[in-house]
Structures are given as structure tokens and as C-alpha cells.
Design a protein around this motif. Structure first.
Motif, PDB file in Angstrom:
ATOM      1  N   VAL A  97       0.826  -1.212   0.000  1.00 54.09           N
ATOM      2  CA  VAL A  97       0.000   0.000   0.000  1.00 54.09           C
ATOM      3  C   VAL A  97       0.861   1.263   0.000  1.00 54.09           C
ATOM      4  O   VAL A  97       0.517   2.254  -0.639  1.00 54.09           O
ATOM      5  CB  VAL A  97      -0.950  -0.004   1.221  1.00 54.09           C
ATOM      6  N   SER A  98       1.992   1.223   0.697  1.00 46.75           N
ATOM      7  CA  SER A  98       2.837   2.419   0.741  1.00 46.75           C
ATOM      8  C   SER A  98       3.336   2.781  -0.648  1.00 46.75           C
ATOM      9  O   SER A  98       3.404   3.965  -1.012  1.00 46.75           O
ATOM     10  CB  SER A  98       4.027   2.202   1.690  1.00 46.75           C
ATOM     11  N   GLU A  99       3.676   1.754  -1.449  1.00 43.46           N
ATOM     12  CA  GLU A  99       4.105   2.019  -2.826  1.00 43.46           C
ATOM     13  C   GLU A  99       2.943   2.542  -3.666  1.00 43.46           C
ATOM     14  O   GLU A  99       3.125   3.387  -4.536  1.00 43.46           O
ATOM     15  CB  GLU A  99       4.655   0.741  -3.471  1.00 43.46           C
ATOM     16  N   LEU A 100       1.717   2.058  -3.395  1.00 40.45           N
ATOM     17  CA  LEU A 100       0.543   2.564  -4.106  1.00 40.45           C
ATOM     18  C   LEU A 100       0.336   4.039  -3.801  1.00 40.45           C
ATOM     19  O   LEU A 100       0.091   4.839  -4.706  1.00 40.45           O
ATOM     20  CB  LEU A 100      -0.703   1.774  -3.702  1.00 40.45           C
ATOM     21  N   LEU A 101       0.462   4.402  -2.527  1.00 41.77           N
ATOM     22  CA  LEU A 101       0.284   5.804  -2.148  1.00 41.77           C
ATOM     23  C   LEU A 101       1.326   6.677  -2.822  1.00 41.77           C
ATOM     24  O   LEU A 101       1.024   7.787  -3.276  1.00 41.77           O
ATOM     25  CB  LEU A 101       0.380   5.957  -0.625  1.00 41.77           C
ATOM     26  N   SER A 102       2.540   6.172  -2.890  1.00 39.63           N
ATOM     27  CA  SER A 102       3.601   6.924  -3.561  1.00 39.63           C
ATOM     28  C   SER A 102       3.293   7.075  -5.043  1.00 39.63           C
ATOM     29  O   SER A 102       3.453   8.154  -5.621  1.00 39.63           O
ATOM     30  CB  SER A 102       4.935   6.206  -3.371  1.00 39.63           C
ATOM     31  N   THR A 103       2.808   5.999  -5.654  1.00 35.61           N
ATOM     32  CA  THR A 103       2.482   6.021  -7.079  1.00 35.61           C
ATOM     33  C   THR A 103       1.342   6.986  -7.367  1.00 35.61           C
ATOM     34  O   THR A 103       1.399   7.782  -8.301  1.00 35.61           O
ATOM     35  CB  THR A 103       2.099   4.608  -7.568  1.00 35.61           C
ATOM     36  N   LEU A 104       0.290   6.923  -6.555  1.00 35.53           N
ATOM     37  CA  LEU A 104      -0.849   7.810  -6.761  1.00 35.53           C
ATOM     38  C   LEU A 104      -0.486   9.258  -6.455  1.00 35.53           C
ATOM     39  O   LEU A 104      -1.033  10.181  -7.039  1.00 35.53           O
ATOM     40  CB  LEU A 104      -2.028   7.373  -5.888  1.00 35.53           C
ATOM     41  N   GLY A 105       0.442   9.443  -5.523  1.00 38.70           N
ATOM     42  CA  GLY A 105       0.851  10.799  -5.175  1.00 38.70           C
ATOM     43  C   GLY A 105       1.459  11.532  -6.343  1.00 38.70           C
ATOM     44  O   GLY A 105       1.335  12.750  -6.469  1.00 38.70           O
ATOM     45  N   ILE A 106       2.108  10.776  -7.260  1.00 36.18           N
ATOM     46  CA  ILE A 106       2.697  11.401  -8.444  1.00 36.18           C
ATOM     47  C   ILE A 106       1.618  12.065  -9.277  1.00 36.18           C
ATOM     48  O   ILE A 106       1.801  13.126  -9.847  1.00 36.18           O
ATOM     49  CB  ILE A 106       3.450  10.341  -9.285  1.00 36.18           C
ATOM     50  N   GLY A 107       0.447  11.439  -9.315  1.00 31.58           N
ATOM     51  CA  GLY A 107      -0.649  11.978 -10.105  1.00 31.58           C
ATOM     52  C   GLY A 107      -1.189  13.283  -9.557  1.00 31.58           C
ATOM     53  O   GLY A 107      -1.894  14.011 -10.256  1.00 31.58           O
ATOM     54  N   HIS A 108      -0.883  13.572  -8.290  1.00 34.49           N
ATOM     55  CA  HIS A 108      -1.380  14.802  -7.693  1.00 34.49           C
ATOM     56  C   HIS A 108      -0.306  15.878  -7.610  1.00 34.49           C
ATOM     57  O   HIS A 108      -0.480  16.894  -6.943  1.00 34.49           O
ATOM     58  CB  HIS A 108      -1.972  14.512  -6.308  1.00 34.49           C
ATOM     59  N   ALA A 109       0.831  15.622  -8.264  1.00 36.89           N
ATOM     60  CA  ALA A 109       1.877  16.635  -8.304  1.00 36.89           C
ATOM     61  C   ALA A 109       1.529  17.649  -9.391  1.00 36.89           C
ATOM     62  O   ALA A 109       2.242  17.820 -10.379  1.00 36.89           O
ATOM     63  CB  ALA A 109       3.222  15.966  -8.571  1.00 36.89           C
ATOM     64  N   GLU A 110       0.374  18.314  -9.214  1.00 36.88           N
ATOM     65  CA  GLU A 110      -0.130  19.240 -10.212  1.00 36.88           C
ATOM     66  C   GLU A 110       0.381  20.644  -9.932  1.00 36.88           C
ATOM     67  O   GLU A 110       0.916  20.932  -8.868  1.00 36.88           O
ATOM     68  CB  GLU A 110      -1.660  19.246 -10.173  1.00 36.88           C
ATOM     69  N   THR A 111       0.172  21.530 -10.875  1.00 33.16           N
ATOM     70  CA  THR A 111       0.457  22.927 -10.623  1.00 33.16           C
ATOM     71  C   THR A 111      -0.610  23.469  -9.687  1.00 33.16           C
ATOM     72  O   THR A 111      -1.707  22.907  -9.565  1.00 33.16           O
ATOM     73  CB  THR A 111       0.429  23.729 -11.932  1.00 33.16           C
ATOM     74  N   ARG A 112      -0.286  24.552  -9.035  1.00 33.10           N
ATOM     75  CA  ARG A 112      -1.273  25.179  -8.147  1.00 33.10           C
ATOM     76  C   ARG A 112      -2.514  25.576  -8.944  1.00 33.10           C
ATOM     77  O   ARG A 112      -3.645  25.442  -8.463  1.00 33.10           O
ATOM     78  CB  ARG A 112      -0.645  26.407  -7.479  1.00 33.10           C
ATOM     79  N   GLU A 113      -2.291  26.044 -10.164  1.00 28.45           N
ATOM     80  CA  GLU A 113      -3.415  26.464 -11.010  1.00 28.45           C
ATOM     81  C   GLU A 113      -4.350  25.293 -11.299  1.00 28.45           C
ATOM     82  O   GLU A 113      -5.577  25.420 -11.207  1.00 28.45           O
ATOM     83  CB  GLU A 113      -2.897  27.046 -12.318  1.00 28.45           C
ATOM     84  N   ALA A 114      -3.786  24.131 -11.632  1.00 25.72           N
ATOM     85  CA  ALA A 114      -4.600  22.962 -11.945  1.00 25.72           C
ATOM     86  C   ALA A 114      -5.359  22.476 -10.716  1.00 25.72           C
ATOM     87  O   ALA A 114      -6.535  22.104 -10.802  1.00 25.72           O
ATOM     88  CB  ALA A 114      -3.721  21.850 -12.498  1.00 25.72           C
ATOM     89  N   ALA A 115      -4.685  22.476  -9.556  1.00 29.77           N
ATOM     90  CA  ALA A 115      -5.337  22.039  -8.323  1.00 29.77           C
ATOM     91  C   ALA A 115      -6.474  22.980  -7.950  1.00 29.77           C
ATOM     92  O   ALA A 115      -7.558  22.551  -7.547  1.00 29.77           O
ATOM     93  CB  ALA A 115      -4.316  21.962  -7.192  1.00 29.77           C
ATOM     94  N   THR A 116      -6.232  24.283  -8.085  1.00 25.07           N
ATOM     95  CA  THR A 116      -7.265  25.274  -7.776  1.00 25.07           C
ATOM     96  C   THR A 116      -8.452  25.126  -8.712  1.00 25.07           C
ATOM     97  O   THR A 116      -9.613  25.224  -8.297  1.00 25.07           O
ATOM     98  CB  THR A 116      -6.682  26.697  -7.887  1.00 25.07           C
ATOM     99  N   GLU A 117      -8.175  24.879  -9.980  1.00 24.29           N
ATOM    100  CA  GLU A 117      -9.222  24.684 -10.985  1.00 24.29           C
ATOM    101  C   GLU A 117     -10.115  23.511 -10.597  1.00 24.29           C
ATOM    102  O   GLU A 117     -11.352  23.612 -10.633  1.00 24.29           O
ATOM    103  CB  GLU A 117      -8.555  24.426 -12.332  1.00 24.29           C
ATOM    104  N   MET A 118      -9.518  22.399 -10.206  1.00 26.45           N
ATOM    105  CA  MET A 118     -10.285  21.228  -9.817  1.00 26.45           C
ATOM    106  C   MET A 118     -11.095  21.480  -8.553  1.00 26.45           C
ATOM    107  O   MET A 118     -12.280  21.135  -8.460  1.00 26.45           O
ATOM    108  CB  MET A 118      -9.343  20.045  -9.611  1.00 26.45           C
TER     109      MET A 118
END
Length: 208
Positions: A97-118
């Protein structure tokens, strides 16, 4: 229609033909324009013509892409779904699970603009029933994609009950984490942390 050379090039690079990429870019621009207008004016007071004009296309073209003005936001949601499914597919069978969290975390390494948009879009779903329906539909469509990815990891030809339930847990955890984060007006920078916490809670399962 893409040329033979464009098609061969797309096959070599693994990318869709130019016309398909252009369509995807147009749909995404429409989605972003719709969110900006919905935030400024509300859904009821925003017309399809205004969304089309803001995206630089005709209303007739917009109707070819989307069945309603609320559905215009779907491409922004699909990006996250496809990214998560891809990362589930890359989660190795020998990883925990720890590796899954690390893997999924990459997908959330967005720009501030993209995160704010979502987050702005998700906040609108709290008060706009039409957008809420689109948000829930996106997650309904996500679940089979997640289950398929998990089945592949388990060496199954198709999802079974276990992988279907695991997909539902991941899907639910991600949806609730983003909603909780958005509705509580937290900063975009902590979205990845909120997602990781939600998935950790889901991984622990039900209390004894």
C-alpha cells in the motif's frame, strides 16, 4: 481525417492522431471556460453560447462535443480518472500500500493552477445539482476502470468481487477526500496529503 503519415507517427509514439489530440484539447478548453463562467455567473445564468465563445468555438461545435452545458466540465474530471487508472496499472504485484500511495501521489503533483481549478469545480458541485450529477457520473465511470487495472495486477482476465470492492474503496476514498478538501476551503497544496490520508484509511478497512 488524419493522413497516413500522421497515423504511422501516432502508432510509433503511442500518441493519438493529431485530429484526436486537437479534439481533446478543444474539449479541455471548453471545460475550463465553463468552470470560469460558472464561478463568475452561476450555472443557470451561463449560456452555451457564452461557453462556446469563451472557448473560441461555435455553439454548434460545442453541441457536437457535449449533450448539456453542465457536461462541459467532464474533461477536467476525466483527466484525474485516467491518471489514477494508469497509476493503478503500474502498481506492481510485489508492492504494498505504501508504494501505491507513492504512485498515486505522483498523479497529484499538479500545478497550483490545476489544483485550484479542480477544487473550484468540486465546490460548485455542492450547490449546483447539474454539476453534482456530472461529478458522480465521472466517479461511476471510474470504478470499472480502476477494477480492470486491479484485476490486471492480480493476473485476472477480468475483475472479480475482490478487485471490484477494492476499486470501489479507492474510488470512494478519492471522491470523499477531494470533496472534504474542497468543501472545507483548504489550500491546494494539501490536496495530495488529503488523498493519501483517505487511501490509508480505506486500506485499513472497517474497525474490528
Amino acid at each position: 481525417m488524419p493522413s497516413h503519415q500522421q497515423t504511422r507517427s501516432a502508432e510509433r509514439t503511442g500518441r493519438p492522431p493529431l485530429t484526436e489530440r486537437r479534439k481533446a484539447e478543444t474539449r479541455l478548453e471548453v471545460a475550463r471556460a465553463a468552470v470560469r463562467l460558472f464561478l463568475a455567473k452561476g450555472v443557470a445564468d451561463t449560456s452555451v453560447e457564452e461557453i462556446a465563445a469563451a472557448a473560441g468555438i461555435s455553439a454548434r461545435t460545442l453541441w457536437r462535443y457535449f449533450p448539456s452545458k453542465e457536461s462541459c466540465v467532464m474533461p477536467l474530471l476525466v483527466i484525474g480518472i485516467e491518471s489514477t487508472a494508469a497509476r493503478l496499472r503500474s502498481w506492481g504485484g510485489d508492492q504494498g500500500v505504501s508504494e501505491l500511495l507513492s504512485t498515486l501521489g505522483i498523479g497529484h503533483a499538479e500545478t497550483r493552477e490545476a489544483a485550484t481549478e479542480m477544487l473550484n469545480l468540486v465546490r460548485l458541485t455542492q450547490t449546483e445539482p447539474g454539476l453534482r450529477a456530472v461529478w458522480l457520473e465521472a466517479h461511476r465511470e471510474a470504478e470499472p476502470a480502476f477494477a480492470e487495472a486491479l484485476a490486471g495486477r492480480a493476473g485476472l482476465a477480468e475483475p472479480d468481487l475482490v478487485t471490484a470492492i477494492q476499486a470501489a474503496m479507492i474510488n470512494g476514498a478519492l471522491r470523499v477526500a477531494v470533496e472534504h478538501h474542497a468543501f472545507n476551503a483548504e489550500t491546494p497544496e494539501s490536496l495530495a496529503a488529503a488523498t493519501a490520508e483517505a487511501l490509508t484509511i480505506a486500506a485499513r478497512g472497517l474497525p474490528a
